[in-house]
Motif scaffolding. Structure first.
Motif, PDB file in Angstrom:
ATOM      1  N   VAL A 246      39.214  41.216  40.786  1.00 53.07           N
ATOM      2  CA  VAL A 246      37.974  40.438  40.755  1.00 53.07           C
ATOM      3  C   VAL A 246      37.008  40.947  41.819  1.00 53.07           C
ATOM      4  N   THR A 249      35.330  44.108  40.394  1.00 52.34           N
ATOM      5  CA  THR A 249      34.648  44.125  39.101  1.00 52.34           C
ATOM      6  C   THR A 249      33.610  43.028  38.908  1.00 52.34           C
ATOM      7  N   GLU A 250      33.635  41.973  39.732  1.00 60.05           N
ATOM      8  CA  GLU A 250      32.722  40.852  39.518  1.00 60.05           C
ATOM      9  C   GLU A 250      31.809  40.670  40.723  1.00 60.05           C
ATOM     10  N   GLU A 251      30.506  40.672  40.439  1.00 58.52           N
ATOM     11  CA  GLU A 251      29.524  40.582  41.517  1.00 58.52           C
ATOM     12  C   GLU A 251      29.458  39.183  42.118  1.00 58.52           C
ATOM     13  N   ALA A 253      31.668  36.604  42.670  1.00 54.56           N
ATOM     14  CA  ALA A 253      33.106  36.353  42.593  1.00 54.56           C
ATOM     15  C   ALA A 253      33.590  35.255  43.526  1.00 54.56           C
ATOM     16  N   LYS A 256      35.523  32.139  41.975  1.00 52.51           N
ATOM     17  CA  LYS A 256      36.759  32.546  41.303  1.00 52.51           C
ATOM     18  C   LYS A 256      37.799  32.994  42.324  1.00 52.51           C
TER      19      LYS A 256
END
Length: 302
Positions: A246, A249-251, A253, A256
């Motif tokens: 995460v 890959t996730e801006e 984040a 989460k």
């Protein structure tokens, strides 16, 4: 157990940032300053000149679309010189309507009428600048562009701060992974010691009391399953790998990662209780401490 690869590019953004942009020409000077701090939601404070108050909602939407959340303060400093050839117009019909109304009311109440002309002239909408709407639209576009530049600079500062935070979080995450690897090495000896201890107790009981062998076997299997930590180790390794994925890959984040951290904490608690081993529990305590450091850093992650 899956190995962590912590040398990849990180996508995290901090909620802390600052951006400043200036636009200036022969008629206009605009300075925008944006400051962002931690907040669970989009808490936006917008300081704009009164003349542009009607555009505040649209500009707040620009801020939310770019910075998403945080305690965000945006200040607009605005200076404007009227052009020399500006023409002033008077809405004659509106002026006459104001004048006649004020004169009638003054006569009805017996008030003096010598200042009615000035009052009517200053009434809303009577005096207008020709071309005002075109000037306002042009100024609005220039301000919005300058806001976008300031927001972009603030966002870039957030990315840079996020990279620093990600490096720190990676350090803590690696220590948790190292603790899990140490537990993997200790677990076989722990299991063997427990089985040996149980075997000795069973043998001592056999010499003293009659035992239902099938029932004893069932109870032993149940007990060994109860203290087995294989599933906790697998789930913990999975959560650590997912946490890392995460981050990469996730801006946006932060939330989460907070949920994943809760799952990691749950597995560590269960693992420490079920292990019933001083050496393993020592590693669990160290891992929990590193996890608390991660949670503290996540409070500033977007």
């Amino acid at each position: 157990m899956q190995e962590l690869y912590l040398n990849k590019e990180i996508m995290l953004k901090s909620m802390t940032g600052f951006g400043k942009a200036i636009y200036e020409d022969e008629q206009l000077r605009v300075q925008i300053e944006v400051k962002s701090l931690n907040s669970k939601h989009a808490d936006i404070s917008l300081q704009v000149p009164k003349v542009f108050a009607e555009h505040a909602v649209g500009w707040k939407n620009l801020i939310t679309a770019k910075l998403h959340r945080g305690k965000i303060d945006l200040h607009i400093s605005y200076e404007y010189k009227q052009p020399a050839n500006l023409q002033i117009g008077i809405q004659e019909s509106l002026f006459k309507a104001y004048y006649n109304l004020l004169e009638r009311l003054a006569n009805e109440v017996g008030a003096p009428t010598n200042k009615i002309f000035q009052l009517a002239l200053k009434s809303p909408g009577v005096m207008v600048s020709k071309g005002d709407s075109e000037v306002d639209a042009s100024i609005q576009n220039k301000i919005e562009h300058t806001i976008q530049v300031a927001l972009q600079k603030c966002d870039q500062a957030r990315m840079e701060e996020g990279t620093i935070l990600a490096t720190t979080i990676n350090t803590y995450l690696q220590k948790i992974a190292e603790g899990l690897a140490s537990i993997e090495k200790l677990d076989p000896a722990r299991s063997d010691a427990i089985k040996t201890k149980l075997k000795g107790k069973v043998e001592s009981m056999n010499s003293e009391l009659p035992i239902d062998e099938p029932r004893l076997e069932q109870e032993l299997i149940y007990y060994l399953e109860k203290i087995d930590i294989t599933e906790e180790k697998v789930r913990l390794a999975t959560h650590l790998a997912y946490f890392e994925n995460v981050m990469q890959t996730e801006e946006l984040a932060g939330k989460k990662l907070g949920f994943i951290a809760q799952e990691i904490a749950r597995e560590l608690n269960t693992l420490g209780v079920k292990a019933n081993d001083a050496a393993i529990q020592k590693h669990v305590i160290i891992m929990k401490n590193e996890l608390e450091k991660i949670k503290e850093q996540l409070q500033n992650i977007l």
